[in-house]
Write an enzyme that holds these catalytic residues in place. Sequence first.
Site, PDB file in Angstrom:
ATOM      1  N   ASP A 168      16.144  23.332  12.095  1.00 39.66           N
ATOM      2  CA  ASP A 168      15.401  22.539  13.082  1.00 39.66           C
ATOM      3  C   ASP A 168      16.404  21.940  14.064  1.00 39.66           C
ATOM      4  OD1 ASP A 168      13.308  22.936  11.386  1.00 39.66           O
ATOM      5  OD2 ASP A 168      13.215  20.877  10.630  1.00 39.66           O
ATOM      6  N   CYS A 401      -7.052  -3.183  -1.305  1.00 39.22           N
ATOM      7  CA  CYS A 401      -6.885  -3.592   0.094  1.00 39.22           C
ATOM      8  C   CYS A 401      -8.197  -3.430   0.863  1.00 39.22           C
ATOM      9  CB  CYS A 401      -5.719  -2.834   0.723  1.00 39.22           C
ATOM     10  SG  CYS A 401      -5.040  -3.744   2.117  1.00 39.22           S
ATOM     11  N   HIS A 537      -1.283  -3.795  -2.592  1.00 39.90           N
ATOM     12  CA  HIS A 537      -1.256  -2.401  -3.039  1.00 39.90           C
ATOM     13  C   HIS A 537      -0.471  -2.297  -4.343  1.00 39.90           C
ATOM     14  CE1 HIS A 537      -2.915  -0.384   0.539  1.00 39.90           C
ATOM     15  NE2 HIS A 537      -2.414  -1.419   1.181  1.00 39.90           N
ATOM     16  N   GLU A 539      -0.234   0.028  -6.330  1.00 40.51           N
ATOM     17  CA  GLU A 539       0.322   1.376  -6.571  1.00 40.51           C
ATOM     18  C   GLU A 539       1.796   1.483  -6.202  1.00 40.51           C
ATOM     19  OE1 GLU A 539      -1.975   0.559  -4.329  1.00 40.51           O
ATOM     20  OE2 GLU A 539      -1.985   1.837  -2.549  1.00 40.51           O
TER      21      GLU A 539
HETATM   22  N1  GLN Z   1      -7.607  -2.139   7.421  1.00 41.04           N
HETATM   23  C1  GLN Z   1      -7.494  -3.247   6.537  1.00 41.04           C
HETATM   24  C2  GLN Z   1      -6.561  -4.318   7.070  1.00 41.04           C
HETATM   25  O1  GLN Z   1      -5.816  -4.076   7.976  1.00 41.04           O
HETATM   26  C3  GLN Z   1      -7.023  -2.797   5.170  1.00 41.04           C
HETATM   27  C4  GLN Z   1      -5.637  -2.248   5.200  1.00 41.04           C
HETATM   28  C5  GLN Z   1      -5.289  -1.454   3.976  1.00 41.04           C
HETATM   29  O2  GLN Z   1      -6.167  -1.046   3.219  1.00 41.04           O
HETATM   30  N2  GLN Z   1      -4.024  -1.207   3.771  1.00 41.04           N
HETATM   31  O3  GLN Z   1      -6.569  -5.419   6.585  1.00 41.04           O
END
Ligand code: GLN
Length: 566
Positions: A168, A401, A537, A539
Site C-alpha cells: 500500500d 449504553c 461499556h 465489554e
Molecule cells: N448514542 C448514545 C449517546 O451518545 C449512546 C452511545 C453508545 O451507545 N455508545 O449517548
Amino acid sequence: MESPQDNDEFRKNRQGPVMLKQKKYIFITGGVLSSIGKGVSAASIGMLMEQRGVEVSLIKMDPYLNVDPGTMNPFQHGEVFVLDDGSETDLDLGHYSRFVQGVQFTRKNSFTSGRIYDSVLRRERAGGYLGETVQVVPHITDEIKRSIRDACQNVDLAIVEVGGTVGDIESLPFLEAIRQINREEGLQNVLFVHLTLVPYIETAAELKTKPTQHSVKELREIGIQPDILLCRSDRRLPQEVKDKIGLFCNMSGEDVFSAIDVESIYEVPLYFHEEGLDQKITEKLGLSTTLPQLTQWENQVKKMRDPLSEVTLGIVGKYTDWRDSYKSLSEALVHGGVADQIQVRMQYLDAEEIEKEKSWDQLKAMDGILVPGGFGKRGIEGKIQAIQYARVNQVPFFGICLGMQLAVIEFARNVGQLKFANSEEFMPEGKDLVIQLMKSQKSLQEKGGNMRLGSYSCQILPKSLGGSPTRAFEAYQKEFISERHRHRFEVSNQYLPWLQELGLVISGKHSCAESKTELIEMIELPNHPWFLGCQFHPEFLSRFLNPHPLFKSFIQAVSLSKKEKL
Ligand code: GLN
C-alpha cells in the site's frame, strides 16, 4: 476520566520479570491480504512473551489519515476500542488488551498517519523547523520513530503492528521508519515478523507460495528482510513447502511458521507455542527466559471447547457487519459463558426488521436479549420493541449504553404512559426527553473525540428498596467500580424521582464533585429474572482469563431462565 484500573492486579502479582539491558523490538507487517489475523498474531506473540516473564508492550500504527478512529463508521472499520484514558483506538487494541495482562494501554499505544502528520504540521506552523524543507523522510519518519520509542519507554520488548498491507502506498513511511529503527537499535535487537497468506488451491491440490514470495520481495525492495514468516493457511505447511518459501524469500525454512485457521482466537497462542514460535523469537532476540506459563490459559480453552450447556442470545442492533463492529461485545459474551462452561450462541437481529414486522416472533426463540451501544435514529423503535418484549415476558435483558437509554425510554412509555418519551438524540425538539444531551457536551462544536470518554467511577447501590441485593451488587460484589464510557447523552435527572416511583431501580451512579451532579450509570428492574442497563461499556474490560462480572452474571441468568422454562 478517573482511576485507571485495568490489570493492576496482574502487575502487582507478577513475579520477577526478566530484566533486559537492551530494549528489543518486534515489528509485525502483513502481506497479500488484509484481515488475515495480524492483530491476533501480534496479541498472541505478546501473550507468549509476557508469560515467559518479559515485560512487553504492544503498539498499533494505522496508515489512514483520520487522527483517530473515533469518527469512523464501525461498519467500515470495525469497532472503536476505548481505553481508560479516553482515547478512541483501533479494534486491535482490544485484542491486545484481551491477550496480555500487564500493559496499561494509553493513547501512545495507538497512532495513525493522521496524528503523525498533525504533530509535524503543528510543529512546522510553530516554527519548529525554521529554514528546513519539511519532508516525509526524515520529518514524518522521525516523528514515527519518536512515537514508537515514546510508547515503549518502560518495557523490555515492544511489539509494533504496522496496519495495512505491504505494497500500500500509505504505509510506506511506517515501513521506512521501522527499517531505520533496525539500523539504529542494532540488528540483533529487532525482529521483523511478516504474516502472509498461503492459499490451498483445490483444483491443483496444492498450497500456493507465490503470493508470499511476492509480498516478501516487496518488503525486501524497501530494505526489510523478514526474520520470521507466519503463513496463514487452512492446513499445516509441510516442511518442504516451508523450505521452498525460505529459498525464495532469502531465509531458512526453519523460520517459516504455519498459522492455521483455528476454531477460536484464544487457541492461536497455544498453537504458535506448539509450533515453537516463542522459542524461535527468544533465540533470535538473544533473550534468556523461562518457558511460558500457559496452564491457566489452556484450562480456559479446554472449558471453552467443552461446554456443558448452551444459550441463544438475541443481539438487537443495526449494523449488518456484526462481527467487527461488536468485536469486544462478542468476545465479552464468550468470556462470560466460559466461566460456567456455557456456550453462547449469538443471533444478530436487525432492529429495522423487528420494527417493520411489528411483531415479537423473531424474539421468541431467544433465551436472552441484549441491546448494545449505538448512535443515530435508525432502528431504535425495533430495539425498544425488543426491550418491551424482554421486560413483559421475563426474558433476561442486558442494555449497554444506547441499550440502557432505550430501556429507560421503553419504561417511561409503557410503564409510565409517557407516550412521547424519547431521547434528544432522536428527537431534539421532543417534549418528554427522558434522555438528554449531557450538559458538558452542549457547547462542543468539534465532532472528533468530544464525547464522555474513558474511565469514570460508579457507586453501586448494594440493596434495593425491598432489601434484596441489586443485580449490580450481586455481580460485582463491591460498591465502587470504574468502567469505560463513550457517549454524549444521559438519563435526565428531571425524570428520575418519577421513574423511581414507578419501580425503576437506579443501581449505579457517578458523582461529579466539580459540577455537584450525579449521572445515572446503571438501572435495573426488580421482579425480573435479570433486567439491567449500564451507561458504560463493560465489554472493554472483559478478559479471557478474567471475564467481566456483568457478562458472567447475565449469561448465568440466561442459562437459568432457559432451564426453568424447559
Ligand atoms: N448514542 C448514545 C449517546 O451518545 C449512546 C452511545 C453508545 O451507545 N455508545 O449517548
